[in-house]
Design an enzyme around this catalytic site. Structure first.
Site, PDB file in Angstrom:
ATOM      1  N   GLN A  50      -7.530 -20.297  34.028  1.00  0.00           N
ATOM      2  CA  GLN A  50      -6.102 -20.464  34.027  1.00  0.00           C
ATOM      3  C   GLN A  50      -5.930 -21.776  32.321  1.00  0.00           C
ATOM      4  O   GLN A  50      -5.084 -21.400  31.952  1.00  0.00           O
ATOM      5  CB  GLN A  50      -4.858 -20.244  34.203  1.00  0.00           C
ATOM      6  N   CYS A  94       1.522 -12.990  36.891  1.00  0.00           N
ATOM      7  CA  CYS A  94       0.417 -13.841  36.223  1.00  0.00           C
ATOM      8  C   CYS A  94       1.224 -15.374  35.480  1.00  0.00           C
ATOM      9  O   CYS A  94       1.583 -14.125  34.515  1.00  0.00           O
ATOM     10  CB  CYS A  94      -0.633 -12.502  35.945  1.00  0.00           C
ATOM     11  N   GLU A 137      -6.587 -14.854  42.408  1.00  0.00           N
ATOM     12  CA  GLU A 137      -7.378 -16.013  42.008  1.00  0.00           C
ATOM     13  C   GLU A 137      -8.925 -15.788  41.984  1.00  0.00           C
ATOM     14  O   GLU A 137      -9.756 -16.092  40.733  1.00  0.00           O
ATOM     15  CB  GLU A 137      -6.500 -17.377  43.131  1.00  0.00           C
TER      16      GLU A 137
HETATM   17  O1  K1U Z   1      -2.749 -16.508  39.000  1.00  0.00           O
HETATM   18  C1  K1U Z   1      -1.667 -16.506  38.471  1.00  0.00           C
HETATM   19  O2  K1U Z   1      -1.914 -16.365  37.830  1.00  0.00           O
HETATM   20  C2  K1U Z   1      -0.716 -17.369  39.634  1.00  0.00           C
HETATM   21  C3  K1U Z   1       0.350 -15.817  40.101  1.00  0.00           C
HETATM   22  C4  K1U Z   1      -0.409 -15.345  41.452  1.00  0.00           C
HETATM   23  C5  K1U Z   1      -0.052 -14.331  41.792  1.00  0.00           C
HETATM   24  C6  K1U Z   1       1.923 -13.861  41.832  1.00  0.00           C
HETATM   25  C7  K1U Z   1       1.644 -12.252  42.205  1.00  0.00           C
HETATM   26  C8  K1U Z   1       0.630 -12.528  43.081  1.00  0.00           C
HETATM   27  C9  K1U Z   1      -0.206 -11.914  43.427  1.00  0.00           C
HETATM   28  C10 K1U Z   1      -0.548 -13.314  42.668  1.00  0.00           C
HETATM   29  C11 K1U Z   1       1.471 -16.464  40.221  1.00  0.00           C
HETATM   30  O3  K1U Z   1       2.121 -17.437  40.637  1.00  0.00           O
HETATM   31  S1  K1U Z   1       3.128 -16.085  38.952  1.00  0.00           S
HETATM   32  C12 K1U Z   1       4.537 -16.793  39.816  1.00  0.00           C
HETATM   33  C13 K1U Z   1       4.528 -15.445  41.165  1.00  0.00           C
HETATM   34  O4  K1U Z   1       4.385 -15.137  41.805  1.00  0.00           O
HETATM   35  C14 K1U Z   1       6.233 -16.946  41.561  1.00  0.00           C
HETATM   36  C15 K1U Z   1       6.931 -17.868  40.872  1.00  0.00           C
HETATM   37  C16 K1U Z   1       7.760 -18.416  41.860  1.00  0.00           C
HETATM   38  C17 K1U Z   1       8.606 -17.785  42.853  1.00  0.00           C
HETATM   39  C18 K1U Z   1       7.109 -17.036  43.495  1.00  0.00           C
HETATM   40  C19 K1U Z   1       6.288 -16.654  43.288  1.00  0.00           C
HETATM   41 ZN    ZN Z   2      -2.976 -15.032  37.499  1.00  0.00          ZN
END
Ligand code: K1U
Ligand code: ZN
Length: 174
Positions: A50, A94, A137
């Site tokens: 990423q 994401c 991830e």
């Molecule tokens: O990999 C990524 O793009 C990060 C992604 C991870 C993720 C989120 C939700 C479910 C599975 C995996 C994120 O972190 S998106 C942002 C997010 O979920 C978040 C942001 C601030 C506070 C809490 C959550």
């Molecule tokens: Zn992601």
């Protein structure tokens, strides 16, 4: 250092990343930058591709309670070695697909093996958001996005929105 996060569609987000051959100071610096970038975004996880680094490294911190101490994790060359039959549905987001969310079904619990920053092999079980996040991830390390778990129509709609967002951002920069 906070690194820029690639936005879908980008060919680097579709590639399978090679394993880290050895945990060096460069890898430790990469992990530190990834955690800084993840907390800044903010997000609960981030995979090396990423930020355009094609290596099997991911970071995450899914501590829910804002009052709780942070629990940063760095997983090098992670692999899922066990998964529950039971599935859990989570509305995923994401950082490479900003402001788009969709429900994805994945195993509710997984056992993961990885190398830590000291070069040691570690195994642990993950559940709740940690399980969803580590699978999201690891998908990134295999060139897969959460939208690849959706139907073609929804995936195309989100991809078109991201193409528009990238055009607008490029225009604003010029
Ligand atoms: O990999 C990524 O793009 C990060 C992604 C991870 C993720 C989120 C939700 C479910 C599975 C995996 C994120 O972190 S998106 C942002 C997010 O979920 C978040 C942001 C601030 C506070 C809490 C959550
Ligand atoms: Zn992601």
């Amino acid at each position: 250092m906070i690194r820029p996060i690639l936005i879908h569609p980008d060919p680097r987000l579709k590639k399978v990343c090679p394993a880290v051959p050895e945990v060096t100071e460069d890898i430790r610096n990469l992990a530190r930058d990834m955690l800084e970038t993840m907390y800044d975004a903010p997000g609960v996880g981030l995979a090396a591709p990423q930020i355009g680094v094609m290596l099997r490294v991911l970071v995450m911190d899914c501590t829910k309670d804002a009052e709780a101490a942070p629990r940063p994790m760095v997983l090098i060359n992670p692999s899922i070695i066990g998964a529950s039959e039971e599935q859990s549905v989570y509305e995923e987001g994401c950082l490479s697909i900003p402001e788009q969310y969709a429900e994805v079904s994945r195993p509710a619990r997984v056992r993961v093996r990885w190398t830590d920053l000291d070069g040691q092999t570690v195994e642990d079980d993950f559940e709740d958001l940690w399980a969803t996040c580590v699978q999201h991830e690891i998908d990134h390390l295999d060139g897969k996005l959460f939208i690849d778990h959706l139907g073609a129509l929804k995936r195309q709609m989100i991809t078109r929105r991201m193409e528009k967002l990238k055009r607008e951002r490029a225009r604003d920069k010029a």
